[in-house]
Design a protein around this motif. Structure first.
Motif, PDB file in Angstrom:
ATOM      1  N   LYS A 220       0.780  -1.060  -0.040  1.00 38.84           N
ATOM      2  CA  LYS A 220       0.074   0.033  -0.105  1.00 38.84           C
ATOM      3  C   LYS A 220       0.964   1.238  -0.082  1.00 38.84           C
ATOM      4  O   LYS A 220       0.448   2.431   0.181  1.00 38.84           O
ATOM      5  CB  LYS A 220      -0.943   0.134   1.083  1.00 38.84           C
ATOM      6  N   ILE A 221       2.199   1.259  -0.328  1.00 40.18           N
ATOM      7  CA  ILE A 221       3.079   2.423  -0.334  1.00 40.18           C
ATOM      8  C   ILE A 221       3.739   2.270  -1.798  1.00 40.18           C
ATOM      9  O   ILE A 221       4.357   1.394  -2.086  1.00 40.18           O
ATOM     10  CB  ILE A 221       4.123   2.238   0.894  1.00 40.18           C
ATOM     11  N   ASP A 222       3.335   3.369  -2.367  1.00 40.80           N
ATOM     12  CA  ASP A 222       3.991   3.613  -3.815  1.00 40.80           C
ATOM     13  C   ASP A 222       4.744   4.749  -3.799  1.00 40.80           C
ATOM     14  O   ASP A 222       4.825   5.715  -3.042  1.00 40.80           O
ATOM     15  CB  ASP A 222       2.629   3.914  -4.545  1.00 40.80           C
ATOM     16  N   VAL A 223       5.853   4.855  -4.989  1.00 43.77           N
ATOM     17  CA  VAL A 223       6.553   5.899  -5.109  1.00 43.77           C
ATOM     18  C   VAL A 223       6.086   6.350  -6.456  1.00 43.77           C
ATOM     19  O   VAL A 223       6.190   5.524  -7.413  1.00 43.77           O
ATOM     20  CB  VAL A 223       8.098   5.367  -4.809  1.00 43.77           C
ATOM     21  N   VAL A 224       6.431   7.640  -6.675  1.00 43.20           N
ATOM     22  CA  VAL A 224       6.081   8.350  -8.069  1.00 43.20           C
ATOM     23  C   VAL A 224       7.288   9.395  -8.043  1.00 43.20           C
ATOM     24  O   VAL A 224       7.283  10.019  -7.209  1.00 43.20           O
ATOM     25  CB  VAL A 224       4.657   8.965  -8.290  1.00 43.20           C
ATOM     26  N   ILE A 225       7.843   9.360  -9.358  1.00 47.08           N
ATOM     27  CA  ILE A 225       8.873  10.462  -9.363  1.00 47.08           C
ATOM     28  C   ILE A 225       8.090  11.878  -9.966  1.00 47.08           C
ATOM     29  O   ILE A 225       7.537  11.575 -10.657  1.00 47.08           O
ATOM     30  CB  ILE A 225       9.859  10.110 -10.563  1.00 47.08           C
TER      31      ILE A 225
END
Ligand code: MG
Length: 370
Positions: A220-225
């Motif tokens: 449930k933890i996403d990373v977006v640049i």
């Protein structure tokens, strides 16, 4: 009056905390300043803010007008002071002990010290609900949480600027210099976190930090640049509505929020004009260029002692890079080698954590990268 104690007062977070305190002399009283050693900068801060107490790791001189605390004994006194909010701006694993003692005593803590949050996660995670995060992404998530119920969170999204090498071709990574890596395009920060931002290890550490702070599974933890660094964090709820936290990239905003919470005070930051920004960009992270972000998810899922091993090996690798002993690309190689070769029982107390740190440091000292 809000009585605050500033740990790591001469560092980047510490000085920006004092910038905020300077604006609100009528509302904020700095009762404690703390740094690793007595320096001209610390003495200048003492003259300006006239705290009751100063903590330094080793006391090498008396300072007029303040009580100087030091060492292990002083640390135990430090956590019992008449202070409404402690702010931990210490960089790296040096912040573990104060974080531990403050949380043990249920003191109010605002912290940017992600390494301590990670290393103590297995031991003290149940006390983390008392923390107000200062790390900008986590402050963003903390603020977005007020828009819905925890159980309705589908996922949280941490944004990453991508650092100075977002568009550098992979085959040029081996030639990256210290000076280039310290030249962050958006944020003004300390040296350790700036190098971590260039490798994206910083985002990896923040994923693990978010896992422990908000008690959320890694899926449930996403990373977006997001190179513009205008959106700091977002929560997507079950109805697919997304709440975002938006501001100029200025650490005084999350710092002052942590101090004034639940109020919001002026902090010296510029007002954000959306029409000046025009448009915002978002990309998926490139794991070939930035394998440390992927490694952080792997390590986070493995849990136990692994997040500590990762944190320690990163801190040592970054220092070696800054000292010119290893190349930029060796940071990943060193950390990956350590993760592959070490294994410890899940820590149950502070002593276990400190032992894992010591063993990891010893292993790296004897490590030969080929
Ligand atoms: Mg951050």
């Amino acid at each position: 009056m809000k009585r605050i104690g500033v740990l790591g007062s001469t560092g980047s977070i510490g000085t920006q905390t004092l910038d905020v305190a300077r604006i609100h002399k009528d509302k904020i009283k700095v009762e404690l300043l703390s740094a690793s050693k007595v320096s001209d900068k610390l003495l200048e801060q003492i003259r300006e803010f006239k705290p009751k107490y100063v903590y330094v790791c080793e006391q090498n001189k008396d300072i007029d007008g303040v009580k100087v605390l030091s060492g292990e004994e002083g640390l135990k006194e430090l956590v019992e002071l008449d202070i409404d909010l402690y702010i931990n701006g210490i960089s790296g694993i040096a912040g573990i002990k104060p974080t531990y003692y403050l949380l043990q005593k249920n003191r109010n803590l605002a912290t940017a010290n992600k390494e301590a949050i990670i290393c103590l996660g297995e031991v003290l995670g149940n006390k983390y609900k008392n923390i107000i995060p200062i790390d900008s992404e986590h402050s963003a998530i903390f603020q977005c949480m007020f828009s819905g119920r925890r159980e309705d969170i589908k996922k949280i999204i941490l944004t990453a600027s991508g650092g100075p090498f977002l568009n550098l071709p992979l085959d040029e990574f081996k030639n990256i210099t210290v000076e280039q890596a310290l030249n962050h395009p958006k944020w003004k920060m300390g040296r350790k976190v700036t190098i971590d931002s260039a490798t994206l290890m910083n985002k990896g550490l923040e994923v693990i930090e978010a896992h422990y702070l908000f008690n959320l599974p890694y899926k449930k933890i996403d990373v977006v640049i997001h190179p513009d660094s205008i959106i700091h964090g977002l929560i997507q709820f079950n109805d697919n509505s997304i709440i975002a936290n938006i501001s100029s990239p200025d650490m005084r905003i999350p710092i002052s929020y942590a101090i004034s919470f639940p109020e919001r005070w002026f902090n010296g930051s510029d007002e954000l004009d959306l029409t000046d920004i025009g448009k915002l960009e978002f990309f998926k992270p490139d794991y070939k260029k930035f394998p440390l972000l992927k490694l952080a998810y792997y390590v986070g899922e493995k849990a136990g002692a692994y997040p500590i091993i990762l944190t320690v090996s990163d801190e040592i690798a970054v220092n070696m890079f800054l000292e010119g002993k290893i190349k930029f690309t060796d940071i990943y190689r060193l950390i990956q080698t350590v993760i592959e070769n070490l294994d410890f029982e899940t820590p149950k107390n502070l002593n276990d954590v400190l032992n894992i740190i010591e063993e990891t440091e010893r292993f790296i000292k004897n490590l030969k990268l080929n």
